[in-house]
Design a protein around this motif. Structure first.
Motif, short mmCIF file in Angstrom:
data_model
loop_
_atom_site.label_atom_id
_atom_site.label_comp_id
_atom_site.label_asym_id
_atom_site.label_seq_id
_atom_site.Cartn_x
_atom_site.Cartn_y
_atom_site.Cartn_z
N LEU A 1 0.83 -1.20 0.00
CA LEU A 1 0.00 0.00 0.00
C LEU A 1 0.87 1.26 0.00
O LEU A 1 1.98 1.26 0.54
N HIS A 2 0.34 2.31 -0.61
CA HIS A 2 1.00 3.62 -0.62
C HIS A 2 0.17 4.58 0.21
O HIS A 2 -1.04 4.71 0.03
N GLY B 1 -4.71 -7.53 2.67
CA GLY B 1 -4.49 -6.25 2.01
C GLY B 1 -5.76 -5.50 1.68
O GLY B 1 -5.89 -4.30 1.97
N LEU C 1 -6.81 -1.91 3.15
CA LEU C 1 -6.98 -0.81 2.20
C LEU C 1 -8.36 -0.16 2.36
O LEU C 1 -8.49 1.07 2.39
N VAL D 1 -4.79 6.70 0.79
CA VAL D 1 -4.16 5.38 0.80
C VAL D 1 -4.61 4.62 -0.43
O VAL D 1 -5.81 4.54 -0.73
N SER D 2 -3.66 4.07 -1.16
CA SER D 2 -3.99 3.33 -2.39
C SER D 2 -3.05 2.13 -2.52
O SER D 2 -2.05 2.03 -1.82
N ARG D 3 -3.40 1.28 -3.42
CA ARG D 3 -2.52 0.16 -3.72
C ARG D 3 -1.31 0.69 -4.48
O ARG D 3 -1.46 1.49 -5.42
#
Length: 488
Positions: free
Chosen positions: A411-412, A460, A464, A479-481
């Motif tokens: 995750l970013h 995940g 997320l 927050v994103s993949r």
């Protein structure tokens, strides 16, 4: 011990899980021997053939013996080339995925300051080329006070490339309370002469595999005229028509000349040599590993950094400098119990030099057979098949790390050091999600304005979704993949 498993070697469940995902079903001979002896704490001197699973043999015990809570590096692995260092880093990282082992790669022609910043965060294992590690030592950007394990990989090559004086300087900065393992595909006298400087009363492990690489490679040579070598190489490519191949030359000029010659005949190739920027070298190797092209033309820089299961053939357009280099070159084929071909072009002036290579192979009960160049009529028959293969689209291969995709999601988080985000903030937010614990959190990497975190155990999507409404350090964050590379 034919029934030896990673479980009977007392490998932790987390590491076993990673090994299973990577396709390691049972320890190879060198893995069993090294893992068994590593626990004694004694220094090791290991001779093991290329393609025997050697990297995992030291990666596994390193991962198993790392203390996760310690922030300073605990292990150093030295490699002679940047490509090999990158390959080793990837292997250690993948094997240590579920133990959250952080690996930093220190190689030249990549940003020094970025490496220095990463070393300020928790780093468990450092994989480096000698020169770049020495740069960090001299600049005071690496803490060596916690180093317990040191691995020197491909010691014979480090000697031949003149790196041992740098290795000597590195050892002067290391504590005497360390365990050292020397690895080499060959043990020439030069290695035996220097080993006592690095290891004390080592346990010697010499793995003579029953199905040795040399016996699985069909080795042949052709006598050629120096002025006709380019033409002859093309003819032999047509004759052999391999699905994939590495063509070795000794100089950048020769690499470029071969590429130009083959390109003019509509043969798609890529080149690899020391004059290229590191990012281009890395791209070429990754593209080759993942089957984006068939034929790689390279200097010996590639002999130590390509770990591909099914390279069909190796061509020695130029002869290597010594029998050990020949062994490393041809070892790029017939990896992981497969078979392969090694074809050498030998000019009349090189016949006596090639005799030394033949003699070395005879010690392994292997004969390098002389073949005659194909006739024009035979080439005419083979050319349509060769041409058709060049036009056929290749089936792309996934990266090793892709096997973790179902279990691990990266995750970013749109926040980082500049917003004073810390790992504890991320862990706190994630573990507040019902059904998620610290064991479900993998490696966290925090940079200036971004944070990357791996979510383990198939959770995940759950994390997320929850982080869309869960505050991190008092604020909602985007927050994103994380973006996936083309090899994933």
């Amino acid at each position: 011990m034919p029934n030896t498993t990673f479980e009977t070697l007392n490998i932790s469940p987390e590491t076993q899980k990673a090994l299973t995902a990577l396709g390691y079903t049972q320890p190879t001979q060198v893995q069993e021997a090294v893992i068994t002896q590593f626990v004694t704490g004694q220094d090791l001197l290991v001779k093991s053939q290329t393609g025997s699973g050697k990297t995992a043999s030291f990666a596994i015990p390193l991962v198993e013996n790392i203390i996760w809570e310690e922030r300073a590096p605990q292990a150093i692995v030295l490699a002679p080339t940047r490509e090999l260092a990158l390959q080793i880093s990837e292997e250690i990282f993948n094997i240590g995925r579920f133990k959250r082992i952080k690996v930093e790669t220190l190689i030249g022609h990549t940003p020094f300051q970025a490496q220095a910043r990463n070393l300020k965060t928790r780093t468990h294992v450092v994989v480096a080329t000698p020169g770049r590690l020495l740069d960090h030592i001299e600049q005071g950007t690496i803490d060596l006070t916690k180093i317990k394990f040191v691995v020197l990989d491909e010691v014979d090559e480090m000697l031949s490339m003149g790196f041992m004086s740098q290795v000597d300087d590195i050892f002067e900065h290391l504590s005497q309370a360390r365990q050292v393992a020397l690895f080499s595909a060959t043990l020439p006298q030069a290695v035996l002469d220097v080993k006592d400087f690095y290891v004390t009363d080592p346990i010697t492990i010499e793995v003579a595999a029953q199905n040795a690489v040399s016996t699985r490679i069909d080795q042949v040579f052709y006598l050629v005229e120096k002025t006709a070598k380019l033409k002859n190489l093309y003819q032999l490519l047509v004759l052999e028509n391999p699905d994939s191949a590495i063509i070795f030359a000794n100089t950048r000029a020769a690499v470029d000349a071969i590429a130009d010659y083959l390109d003019a005949r509509d043969v798609t190739v890529e080149t690899l040599h020391g004059g290229m920027e590191q990012r281009d070298r890395t791209r070429v190797i990754n593209d080759f590993k993942h089957n984006y092209f068939r034929y790689l033309i390279a200097t010996d820089v590639a002999a130590r950094g390509i770990d591909v299961a099914d390279i069909a053939a190796v061509f020695n357009y130029d002869l290597p400098d010594n029998p050990e280099s020949y062994t490393h070159r041809i070892g790029r084929t017939a990896r992981f119990e497969k078979t392969g071909r090694a074809i050498s072009l030998v000019s009349s002036a090189q016949r006596s030099d090639f005799a030394a290579i033949e003699k070395a192979q005879q010690k392994n009960d292997v004969t390098i057979t002389e073949h005659v160049l194909p006739s024009d009529s035979l080439l005419d028959k083979r050319l349509p098949s060769f041409t058709a293969k060049q036009k056929r689209e290749l089936e792309k291969k996934q990266a090793k790390s892709a096997v973790f995709k179902s279990d691990i999601m990266k995750l970013h988080i749109n926040a980082g050091k500049k917003t004073k985000l810390r790992a504890g903030d991320v862990v706190g937010a994630i573990t507040s999600i019902p059904g998620v614990t610290g064991d479900d959190i993998g490696i966290i990497s925090i940079i200036d304005v971004s944070t990357f975190v791996e979510i383990l155990n198939g959770k995940g999507k759950q994390v997320l979704k929850a982080l869309q409404t869960e505050k991190i350090k008092g604020r909602l964050r985007k927050v994103s993949r994380a973006n996936q590379g083309k090899y994933d």
